[in-house]
Design a protein around this motif. Structure first.
Motif, PDB file in Angstrom:
ATOM      1  N   VAL A 140       4.578   7.270   1.466  1.00  0.00           N
ATOM      2  CA  VAL A 140       4.556   6.286   2.538  1.00  0.00           C
ATOM      3  C   VAL A 140       4.151   4.933   1.961  1.00  0.00           C
ATOM      4  CG1 VAL A 140       3.398   5.680   4.692  1.00  0.00           C
ATOM      5  CG2 VAL A 140       4.056   8.032   4.261  1.00  0.00           C
ATOM      6  N   SER A 141       4.858   3.882   2.385  1.00  0.00           N
ATOM      7  CA  SER A 141       4.573   2.525   1.917  1.00  0.00           C
ATOM      8  C   SER A 141       4.504   1.576   3.107  1.00  0.00           C
ATOM      9  CB  SER A 141       5.667   2.033   0.972  1.00  0.00           C
ATOM     10  OG  SER A 141       5.791   2.885  -0.138  1.00  0.00           O
ATOM     11  N   ALA A 142       3.598   0.588   3.014  1.00  0.00           N
ATOM     12  CA  ALA A 142       3.469  -0.430   4.059  1.00  0.00           C
ATOM     13  C   ALA A 142       2.774  -1.652   3.474  1.00  0.00           C
ATOM     14  CB  ALA A 142       2.685   0.116   5.244  1.00  0.00           C
ATOM     15  N   PHE A 184       0.852  -1.187   0.000  1.00  0.00           N
ATOM     16  CA  PHE A 184       0.000   0.000   0.000  1.00  0.00           C
ATOM     17  C   PHE A 184       0.894   1.245   0.000  1.00  0.00           C
ATOM     18  CE2 PHE A 184      -2.549  -3.347   1.776  1.00  0.00           C
ATOM     19  CZ  PHE A 184      -3.806  -3.111   1.271  1.00  0.00           C
ATOM     20  N   THR A 185       0.473   2.268  -0.726  1.00  0.00           N
ATOM     21  CA  THR A 185       1.244   3.500  -0.834  1.00  0.00           C
ATOM     22  C   THR A 185       0.324   4.704  -0.758  1.00  0.00           C
ATOM     23  OG1 THR A 185       2.824   2.362  -2.269  1.00  0.00           O
ATOM     24  CG2 THR A 185       2.920   4.757  -2.259  1.00  0.00           C
ATOM     25  N   SER A 186       0.776   5.746  -0.061  1.00  0.00           N
ATOM     26  CA  SER A 186       0.072   7.025  -0.009  1.00  0.00           C
ATOM     27  C   SER A 186       1.074   8.144  -0.226  1.00  0.00           C
ATOM     28  CB  SER A 186      -0.612   7.240   1.347  1.00  0.00           C
ATOM     29  OG  SER A 186      -1.849   6.613   1.384  1.00  0.00           O
ATOM     30  N   CYS A 214       8.824   5.805   4.835  1.00  0.00           N
ATOM     31  CA  CYS A 214       8.461   7.094   4.256  1.00  0.00           C
ATOM     32  C   CYS A 214       9.645   7.626   3.467  1.00  0.00           C
ATOM     33  CB  CYS A 214       8.068   8.094   5.343  1.00  0.00           C
ATOM     34  SG  CYS A 214       7.603   9.717   4.670  1.00  0.00           S
ATOM     35  N   ALA A 215       9.429   7.854   2.172  1.00  0.00           N
ATOM     36  CA  ALA A 215      10.427   8.501   1.325  1.00  0.00           C
ATOM     37  C   ALA A 215      10.069   9.984   1.267  1.00  0.00           C
ATOM     38  CB  ALA A 215      10.425   7.885  -0.066  1.00  0.00           C
ATOM     39  N   LEU A 216      11.057  10.838   1.443  1.00  0.00           N
ATOM     40  CA  LEU A 216      10.846  12.272   1.446  1.00  0.00           C
ATOM     41  C   LEU A 216      11.676  12.907   0.341  1.00  0.00           C
ATOM     42  CD1 LEU A 216      11.527  11.166   4.592  1.00  0.00           C
ATOM     43  CD2 LEU A 216      10.504  13.347   5.103  1.00  0.00           C
ATOM     44  N   ALA A 217      11.117  13.918  -0.307  1.00  0.00           N
ATOM     45  CA  ALA A 217      11.845  14.668  -1.330  1.00  0.00           C
ATOM     46  C   ALA A 217      11.525  16.146  -1.160  1.00  0.00           C
ATOM     47  CB  ALA A 217      11.458  14.193  -2.728  1.00  0.00           C
TER      48      ALA A 217
END
Length: 102
Positions: A59-61, A2-4, A46-49
Motif C-alpha cells: 500500500v502506498s499513499a 509512505f508505503t506499508s 494497493c498493489a497485490l501479488a
C-alpha cells in the motif's frame, strides 16, 4: 511517499486478489489478472501479488493518514472475503522513498 506491506499466507491468494479487485472496480480504477493487481483509491493505492502460498499487499499513499486509511480499507474487505480463513493481516511500514535528482 509512505508505503506499508503485508504478506498473508493462504492457498487462495489468487481468488482473494481477484475478488478484491473486482469489488473495487465497480467504483475506482483497477487493473488485475490472476497473479497481480493494482487498486487506485483517491487517497492511496494497493498493489497485490498472488503466488500459490501467499497474498502480498503493498500500500502506498502521500500522507500517514492516507496510508492508514488505505490499509484499513484493504484489510477490512479482505477480512470479510476471507472470513473462513480469518487472516491475520500485519502491516509493516517500509522505509520512505526518497527520489534523488541527477
Amino acid at each position: 511517499m509512505f508505503t506499508s506491506n503485508a504478506k498473508i499466507p493462504t492457498e487462495r491468494a489468487s481468488s482473494y486478489l481477484q475478488q478484491l479487485c473486482k469489488h473495487f472496480a465497480h467504483k475506482i480504477d483497477v487493473q488485475f489478472d490472476a497473479q497481480a493487481g493494482l487498486i487506485n483509491f483517491p487517497f492511496g493505492s494497493c498493489a497485490l501479488a498472488a503466488d500459490p502460498e501467499r497474498l502480498d499487499l503493498t500500500v502506498s499513499a502521500n500522507t500517514q493518514a492516507d496510508i492508514t486509511k488505505t490499509c484499513r480499507v484493504i484489510a477490512s474487505h479482505l477480512e470479510r472475503f476471507a472470513f473462513r480463513e480469518n487472516p491475520k493481516i500485519e502491516w509493516h511500514a517500509a522505509p520512505a522513498t526518497i527520489s534523488q535528482a541527477d
